[in-house]
Design a protein around this motif. Structure first.
Motif: not given
Lengths: 76, 103
Positions: B87-89, B43, A68-69, B52, B60, A26, B46-48, B5-9, B91
């Motif tokens: 926001r977070y994701l 990262w 996540i945008g 949000i 990121y 992703y 970055r532009k969303l 794996e965790i992704m943060f915005a 996985t």
């Protein structure tokens, strides 16, 4: 018979992920963008030529990226 | 132990120091539960793809770690309460390995 033969079948596409042994991820947005339309909708399998498994994992990846945008739900 | 794996915005107005303290807070939770952080990847801004919470940009950060699955609920609770995280994701990484073996 000859009439049927006049229809030319386009060459069969091979699944990109099977061919190059890429894992669907992703985070790889540039790659995912190849499989969605300008509006942000997913392309069908007949357009991408992906195998069923990779199309499925691709769908999950696109949905995750949207959450996540990183990718839009609807563009414009 | 499972690998995640965790992704943060994260709020883009945050300074580097605040960002680090925020990440340390998360990392501390993991290491205190005898977990292990394998990779941190910033990262940057970055532009969303869409707005949000009225934000158009976000910082990121991707964290790879392995931890006992019992801790995940507590970890998610803390992150949800954290206002700096837009926001977070989260996985699971284990499954992808299995998938890789198949194909």
């Amino acid at each position: 018979m000859t009439r049927f033969n006049s229809f030319r079948k386009p060459p069969r596409k091979v699944c990109l992920f099977c061919k190059d042994k890429i894992l669907v991820d992703y985070k790889d947005i540039d790659l995912l963008r190849k499989f969605i339309t300008e509006q942000g909708k997913m392309l069908p399998r007949r357009a991408t030529g992906n195998c069923a498994r990779h199309q499925r994992t691709l769908a999950i990846a696109v949905k995750r990226a949207r959450e996540i945008g990183l990718l839009p739900y609807v563009a414009k | 132990m499972r690998s995640y794996e965790i992704m943060f915005a994260i709020n883009p107005q945050l300074e580097d120091k605040e960002l680090d303290s925020l990440l340390d807070k998360v990392k501390k939770l993991i290491t205190e539960a005898k977990g292990e952080i394998t990779k941190t990847n910033k990262w940057g801004k970055r532009k969303l793809a869409y707005e949000i919470k009225d934000f158009t940009d976000a910082i990121y950060v991707v964290l790879n770690f392995s931890v006992d699955e019992k801790i995940i609920a507590e970890l998610e609770r803390v992150i949800k309460l954290e206002e700096r995280v837009i926001r977070y994701l989260l996985t699971l990484k284990d499954k992808e390995k299995i998938q890789n073996k198949d194909s």
